[in-house]
Enzyme design. Sequence first.
Site, PDB file in Angstrom:
ATOM      1  N   HIS A 126      -6.266   9.194  -3.297  1.00  0.00           N
ATOM      2  CA  HIS A 126      -4.768   9.175  -3.673  1.00  0.00           C
ATOM      3  C   HIS A 126      -4.399   7.641  -3.690  1.00  0.00           C
ATOM      4  O   HIS A 126      -4.210   7.220  -2.802  1.00  0.00           O
ATOM      5  CB  HIS A 126      -3.704  10.019  -3.528  1.00  0.00           C
ATOM      6  CG  HIS A 126      -3.478  10.367  -1.842  1.00  0.00           C
ATOM      7  ND1 HIS A 126      -2.661   9.880  -1.454  1.00  0.00           N
ATOM      8  CD2 HIS A 126      -4.006  10.989  -1.007  1.00  0.00           C
ATOM      9  CE1 HIS A 126      -2.757  10.241  -0.297  1.00  0.00           C
ATOM     10  NE2 HIS A 126      -3.933  10.350  -0.080  1.00  0.00           N
ATOM     11  N   ASP A 155      -4.041   6.582   4.793  1.00  0.00           N
ATOM     12  CA  ASP A 155      -3.785   8.242   3.846  1.00  0.00           C
ATOM     13  C   ASP A 155      -3.510   7.596   2.898  1.00  0.00           C
ATOM     14  O   ASP A 155      -1.989   7.106   2.438  1.00  0.00           O
ATOM     15  CB  ASP A 155      -3.135   8.843   4.770  1.00  0.00           C
ATOM     16  CG  ASP A 155      -2.457  10.308   4.143  1.00  0.00           C
ATOM     17  OD1 ASP A 155      -2.908  10.108   2.953  1.00  0.00           O
ATOM     18  OD2 ASP A 155      -1.555  10.544   4.233  1.00  0.00           O
ATOM     19  N   GLU A 189      -0.242  12.969  -4.645  1.00  0.00           N
ATOM     20  CA  GLU A 189      -0.380  13.410  -3.571  1.00  0.00           C
ATOM     21  C   GLU A 189       0.185  13.552  -2.865  1.00  0.00           C
ATOM     22  O   GLU A 189       0.135  15.104  -2.186  1.00  0.00           O
ATOM     23  CB  GLU A 189      -1.649  13.201  -2.622  1.00  0.00           C
ATOM     24  CG  GLU A 189      -2.416  13.931  -2.407  1.00  0.00           C
ATOM     25  CD  GLU A 189      -2.447  13.678  -0.398  1.00  0.00           C
ATOM     26  OE1 GLU A 189      -3.206  15.402   0.101  1.00  0.00           O
ATOM     27  OE2 GLU A 189      -1.923  13.135  -0.171  1.00  0.00           O
ATOM     28  N   GLU A 190       1.308  13.139  -2.393  1.00  0.00           N
ATOM     29  CA  GLU A 190       2.514  13.485  -1.227  1.00  0.00           C
ATOM     30  C   GLU A 190       3.448  14.700  -1.206  1.00  0.00           C
ATOM     31  O   GLU A 190       3.665  14.470  -0.522  1.00  0.00           O
ATOM     32  CB  GLU A 190       1.852  12.005  -0.111  1.00  0.00           C
ATOM     33  CG  GLU A 190       1.536  10.908   0.016  1.00  0.00           C
ATOM     34  CD  GLU A 190       0.718  11.598   1.564  1.00  0.00           C
ATOM     35  OE1 GLU A 190       0.803  12.796   1.850  1.00  0.00           O
ATOM     36  OE2 GLU A 190      -0.108  10.722   1.883  1.00  0.00           O
ATOM     37  N   GLU A 214     -10.726  11.388   1.598  1.00  0.00           N
ATOM     38  CA  GLU A 214      -9.137  11.661   2.778  1.00  0.00           C
ATOM     39  C   GLU A 214      -9.959  10.562   3.696  1.00  0.00           C
ATOM     40  O   GLU A 214     -10.984  11.154   4.134  1.00  0.00           O
ATOM     41  CB  GLU A 214      -8.637  12.788   2.588  1.00  0.00           C
ATOM     42  CG  GLU A 214      -8.331  13.279   1.853  1.00  0.00           C
ATOM     43  CD  GLU A 214      -6.630  12.507   1.966  1.00  0.00           C
ATOM     44  OE1 GLU A 214      -6.337  11.799   2.835  1.00  0.00           O
ATOM     45  OE2 GLU A 214      -5.805  13.519   0.739  1.00  0.00           O
ATOM     46  N   HIS A 401       1.421   8.391   8.215  1.00  0.00           N
ATOM     47  CA  HIS A 401       3.350   8.799   8.184  1.00  0.00           C
ATOM     48  C   HIS A 401       3.233   8.310   9.550  1.00  0.00           C
ATOM     49  O   HIS A 401       4.777   9.127   9.822  1.00  0.00           O
ATOM     50  CB  HIS A 401       2.938  10.333   7.911  1.00  0.00           C
ATOM     51  CG  HIS A 401       1.875  11.168   6.775  1.00  0.00           C
ATOM     52  ND1 HIS A 401       2.423  12.141   6.147  1.00  0.00           N
ATOM     53  CD2 HIS A 401       1.671  10.308   5.727  1.00  0.00           C
ATOM     54  CE1 HIS A 401       1.976  12.406   5.058  1.00  0.00           C
ATOM     55  NE2 HIS A 401       0.935  11.731   5.176  1.00  0.00           N
TER      56      HIS A 401
END
Length: 433
Positions: A126, A155, A189-190, A214, A401
């Site tokens: 993603h 990510d 995706e998030e 991932e 994140h």
Amino acid sequence: MRWNSNRAASAAGTLFRATPLALALAFGAAHAAPQGEMLKLAQKEQQPLLDTLRDLVHIESGSKDVEGVKKIAEYIAGKLRAQGGKVEVITPTDVYRLDDTPEKIGPMVHAEFKGKGSSRIMLIAHMDTVYLPGMIKDQPFRIDGDKAYGLGIADDKQGVALILHTMPLLKALGIDDFGTLTVLINGDEEISSPGARSTITRLGAEQDAVFSFEGGGTDGSLRLATSGIGSAYLKVLGKSSHAGAKPEDGVNSLYELSHQILQMKDLSKPEQGLKLNWTVSKAGTNRNVIPAESTAQADARALRVEDFTALEKAMRDKIGNKLLPASKVELKFEVRRPPLEANDTARKLAKHAQGIYDKELQLPMKVMDRATGGGTDAAFAALKTKGGVIEGFGLSGYGAHSNDAEYVQINTIAPRLYLAARMIQDFSRGQVK
């Protein structure tokens, strides 16, 4: 999506500074030697991949920044077209509306490469991040020792870069034994992939194998199972009245909400990985007014798809039993992500991948076949497929994140490129047993 692990990936550092010939000699007769030309090309691809990674990081693409997602989608599509793929940028139309789904959703990039064989393999990653526009100034791309840092680098922009650089590796080696090699990169995706989930599921059902890029956590583990994530929303409508003078004229929605939550307290089944926990509630407007409306939210987790179905049914049965007959109780249940469940094909694929790492590259690789947390798009790909789905093909890294602490391990680039190319080659040639 971030993986948590306590194992280190430092073993790769020294190994991949050696030449392919030195590696082969070092392994000795007791171990299978790596395919020299493939490993050499994978090593040469490291700097071009870092250049691509820099470009991807510097295109801000938060899930709700639709223009940013469009921009990075065009960059990715251009790369795949230049590699000979049949490419389309798809605007989602079949949107699964969740409680927090934005009005507009970014596109997906879909590409197909045709080979001479019959196997059907899909690579997914993603391109969206959790970050807001303007945050690039705090997390620019930079290299510090054996780590590359940047906004969304772990990510999942590393996963996108790996896919983009696996394709030229295959072409250079003349690997075209597959039937169709599909690439799907989504931009939501998030936020639980509300626009991409149906496409991922549809394409996944057509595949013999799906490799999801991932990150592999700090130790490069592959995963055959991930947790399912659900949300439950209760809404109770009652009737307001004066709490002091005429409480009997009202219908206390807070009483009813409390009753509903308490009678659902035993629906969790921790022994089988099913959890339901009420986490947010709201009721009333004033101290002296009987509340006419009350709401609550719950987090749900499951390891099997059918457990979510059974949980929702049990909850709906429960709400029929009311404390206050005049109240109205509404339940909304969302499967934000289904669980990824391991099957025999996935286990065979993972065992083969583990053999490549352990025997050829002399690197440790752990395979996790029970979910330990986190949900990814691999679960959507597995919903209707008979093929094997593996998560964690990405680089080792940490800090997803986070604030200026997200990085990937540079010394895992060549091993991961080698692994992806070998898995595509070996599976297409029927060498995965």
